[in-house]
Design a protein around this motif. Sequence first.
Motif, PDB file in Angstrom:
ATOM      1  N   ARG A 138      34.713  42.759  44.988  1.00 49.12           N
ATOM      2  CA  ARG A 138      35.914  41.830  44.602  1.00 49.12           C
ATOM      3  C   ARG A 138      35.784  41.597  42.854  1.00 49.12           C
ATOM      4  O   ARG A 138      36.789  42.268  41.818  1.00 49.12           O
ATOM      5  CB  ARG A 138      37.014  41.448  45.311  1.00 49.12           C
ATOM      6  CG  ARG A 138      38.581  41.820  44.973  1.00 49.12           C
ATOM      7  CD  ARG A 138      39.185  40.550  45.587  1.00 49.12           C
ATOM      8  NE  ARG A 138      39.871  41.328  46.860  1.00 49.12           N
ATOM      9  CZ  ARG A 138      39.762  40.922  48.051  1.00 49.12           C
ATOM     10  NH1 ARG A 138      39.871  38.687  48.148  1.00 49.12           N
ATOM     11  NH2 ARG A 138      39.795  41.395  49.323  1.00 49.12           N
ATOM     12  N   ARG A 139      34.928  40.700  42.733  1.00 47.84           N
ATOM     13  CA  ARG A 139      34.355  40.002  41.810  1.00 47.84           C
ATOM     14  C   ARG A 139      34.117  41.470  40.356  1.00 47.84           C
ATOM     15  O   ARG A 139      34.433  41.449  39.144  1.00 47.84           O
ATOM     16  CB  ARG A 139      33.457  39.344  41.549  1.00 47.84           C
ATOM     17  CG  ARG A 139      34.340  37.534  41.414  1.00 47.84           C
ATOM     18  CD  ARG A 139      32.838  36.504  41.672  1.00 47.84           C
ATOM     19  NE  ARG A 139      32.359  35.956  40.362  1.00 47.84           N
ATOM     20  CZ  ARG A 139      33.587  35.403  39.565  1.00 47.84           C
ATOM     21  NH1 ARG A 139      33.787  35.031  40.337  1.00 47.84           N
ATOM     22  NH2 ARG A 139      32.205  34.982  39.004  1.00 47.84           N
ATOM     23  N   ALA A 140      33.552  42.601  41.442  1.00 46.23           N
ATOM     24  CA  ALA A 140      32.554  43.309  40.062  1.00 46.23           C
ATOM     25  C   ALA A 140      33.983  44.284  39.900  1.00 46.23           C
ATOM     26  O   ALA A 140      34.635  44.166  38.328  1.00 46.23           O
ATOM     27  CB  ALA A 140      32.101  44.437  41.240  1.00 46.23           C
ATOM     28  N   GLN A 141      34.340  44.468  40.758  1.00 36.69           N
ATOM     29  CA  GLN A 141      35.812  44.873  40.145  1.00 36.69           C
ATOM     30  C   GLN A 141      37.136  44.251  39.267  1.00 36.69           C
ATOM     31  O   GLN A 141      37.322  45.509  38.380  1.00 36.69           O
ATOM     32  CB  GLN A 141      36.928  45.481  41.900  1.00 36.69           C
ATOM     33  CG  GLN A 141      36.431  46.644  42.481  1.00 36.69           C
ATOM     34  CD  GLN A 141      37.854  46.612  43.487  1.00 36.69           C
ATOM     35  OE1 GLN A 141      38.247  45.979  43.736  1.00 36.69           O
ATOM     36  NE2 GLN A 141      38.020  48.077  44.052  1.00 36.69           N
ATOM     37  N   ASP A 142      37.007  43.036  39.562  1.00 38.14           N
ATOM     38  CA  ASP A 142      37.692  42.640  38.142  1.00 38.14           C
ATOM     39  C   ASP A 142      36.388  42.866  37.300  1.00 38.14           C
ATOM     40  O   ASP A 142      37.497  42.896  35.468  1.00 38.14           O
ATOM     41  CB  ASP A 142      38.051  41.309  39.200  1.00 38.14           C
ATOM     42  CG  ASP A 142      38.502  40.908  39.724  1.00 38.14           C
ATOM     43  OD1 ASP A 142      39.591  42.066  40.193  1.00 38.14           O
ATOM     44  OD2 ASP A 142      38.237  39.450  40.281  1.00 38.14           O
ATOM     45  N   ARG A 143      35.418  42.855  36.522  1.00 43.03           N
ATOM     46  CA  ARG A 143      34.743  43.270  35.143  1.00 43.03           C
ATOM     47  C   ARG A 143      34.936  44.939  35.567  1.00 43.03           C
ATOM     48  O   ARG A 143      34.385  45.027  34.865  1.00 43.03           O
ATOM     49  CB  ARG A 143      33.460  42.556  35.823  1.00 43.03           C
ATOM     50  CG  ARG A 143      33.709  41.301  35.892  1.00 43.03           C
ATOM     51  CD  ARG A 143      32.172  39.992  36.126  1.00 43.03           C
ATOM     52  NE  ARG A 143      32.163  38.746  36.067  1.00 43.03           N
ATOM     53  CZ  ARG A 143      33.094  38.274  36.854  1.00 43.03           C
ATOM     54  NH1 ARG A 143      34.243  38.976  37.499  1.00 43.03           N
ATOM     55  NH2 ARG A 143      33.074  36.833  36.624  1.00 43.03           N
ATOM     56  N   GLY A 144      34.987  45.762  35.860  1.00 45.40           N
ATOM     57  CA  GLY A 144      35.605  47.108  35.443  1.00 45.40           C
ATOM     58  C   GLY A 144      34.355  47.333  36.088  1.00 45.40           C
ATOM     59  O   GLY A 144      33.560  48.773  35.537  1.00 45.40           O
ATOM     60  N   LEU A 145      33.443  47.614  37.305  1.00 46.46           N
ATOM     61  CA  LEU A 145      32.419  47.745  37.749  1.00 46.46           C
ATOM     62  C   LEU A 145      32.391  48.368  39.162  1.00 46.46           C
ATOM     63  O   LEU A 145      33.176  47.627  39.983  1.00 46.46           O
ATOM     64  CB  LEU A 145      30.981  46.259  37.574  1.00 46.46           C
ATOM     65  CG  LEU A 145      30.922  45.643  36.488  1.00 46.46           C
ATOM     66  CD1 LEU A 145      29.624  44.525  36.439  1.00 46.46           C
ATOM     67  CD2 LEU A 145      30.379  47.026  35.765  1.00 46.46           C
TER      68      LEU A 145
END
Length: 572
Positions: free
Chosen positions: A272-279
């Motif tokens: 989810r953290r990766a998603q938040d960073r567009g990753l």
Amino acid sequence: MPVHNSEIATMFDHVADLLDIQQANPFRIRAYRNAAATIRDQGRNIADMLEEGEDLSELPGIGVDLAGKISEIVKTGHLGLLDEIAKDIPDTLVEITAIPGIGPKRARALHEALDIGSLDDLEAAAEAGKIAGISGFGPKTQQKIRDELKKGDLAEHRVRLAMAEDFAIPLLAYIKDTPGVQTAEIAGSYRRRKETVGDLDILAAAQDGKGVIDRFVVYDEVETIVSQGETRSTVKLRSGLQVDLRVVPKVSFGAALHYFTGSKAHNIACRRRAQDRGLKLNEYGVFDGKTRICGATEQEVYDAIGLPPIPPVLRENRGEIEAAEKGALPELITLADIRGDLHCHTTASDGRNSIREMAEAAIARGYEYLAISDHSKSQTQAGGLDEAALAKHLDEIDRVRDDLGGIHILKASEVDILKDGSLDYDDDVLDKLDLVIAAVHANFDLDEDKQTERIIRAMDNRHVNIIAHPTGRLIGERRPYALNMKRLMKAAADRGCFLEINAEPLRLDLNDINCRMAKDAGVMVSIGTDAHSTGGLDHMRFGLDQARRGWLGPDNVVNTRNWSALSKLLRR
DNA sequence: GCCGTTTTCGGCCCGACTGTTTTCAGTCG
């Protein structure tokens, strides 16, 4: 009738299983599972928290609705929602999802097509050959169901970490020895050092996955091959232990190790953290669009999601991500911090080695001190010492002390806490000891108040330094006795008493959650092996695993102190 | 059903293997 956290959690998991079969909103289902995990993670009794007026909706993953359902369970012992669901599908339908290959969708299909509602129904249908005709099923599935039912072995059985090591270490060596394997690690709950593991997860880096898998499935101990593909395979060993092997290219090893180490909850939070960073984070790396930006090491993965590396023992989504974000990860204790062992036995009671042999073994491990703590007189089956025998034993310790330099040997005893909280030796006897470990070895079935008061009364005796294996549980064999851990910890903190992490692999008591509670309550912990032989001293590392999982650092542990600091701490 | 330093609504992690299909759903980790 007090409701245990595990009972509430089990009910929520059961709701999730049933909703899954009903094909309810998958996020609603996850909400029940998350709440169950949160409830299991509480060191304190949820029912007590409720009684003390705490707002349960402040717990992670628990909102107003689920807080209300917890309250309902605590008050009535029931959950109305389960009755509602039972109108649609039978409660026992969940049983059949224990069969590998049967999940919620197939369970529902079986129920709708053949009115199957339990394992018994399923067995009858399978034997009558009715399964293969259902859409989505075929002869292979039907046969598999029959085979699994015949084997019977459907209950999940987790093995203790120490036992898992016996299988894991040679198997890892075998994998590493496979041509083409560049590196390999055991991941999963084993790497997180959980007290029990359900299966072994092994990860290997190699270009040719198939070659590695082909050699894996012919490992000497493999009994059945559950699945076998180009990059992953699952087998069952003769011991019943399941092993999953995954093979990835070396550039993905870090990302795969992270993914395969888990926990699942930690992974979800990281993704989810990766998603938040567009990753996007998966087992092959961290991706920006279709471009892989890193993944060879775990360090790179954590860098990419803006966190310092988090040690595997902390990866349970119990606040480690928030702590990492703030740069507040705990400094964790290591074996190098340990200066001595404060709990062991000798031939004087039920141990297998002499005082001298135990002391020499402690010297060999680089220890500054060792407490010799044989059983007290009530432990007749364990050769507990009466006062006269204890006096002779202490003299013998004196002789070994005089004879053997290089280590401080403490005169100690593991003294029984009797049913009323009094101790198995009188104060004038306890006066002669350098260290007193008090322990419950009988009357496990007192109610929570009585048991808690019993142990607190023992701690009221100023001679008592340590409470051994505070909950009495034996992993997979005996449940902990009823105890108000919050009260116990407060009492220990107030009295300058220490609680033990008993490092014996069968005990590991305190557990990780209780360790963390102890830290928060300002209680110091003593890690003792309870060794009954020289080899038993090596169990220290299992106690350390538990301590590390409980966020403990060297400061939280008594036996990281040098001799002079320790001797001061032992004077209450 | 939960959650919020973009938000009280509209999101909610990702991929391999099997068996039953004839392109993929279901299961599992």
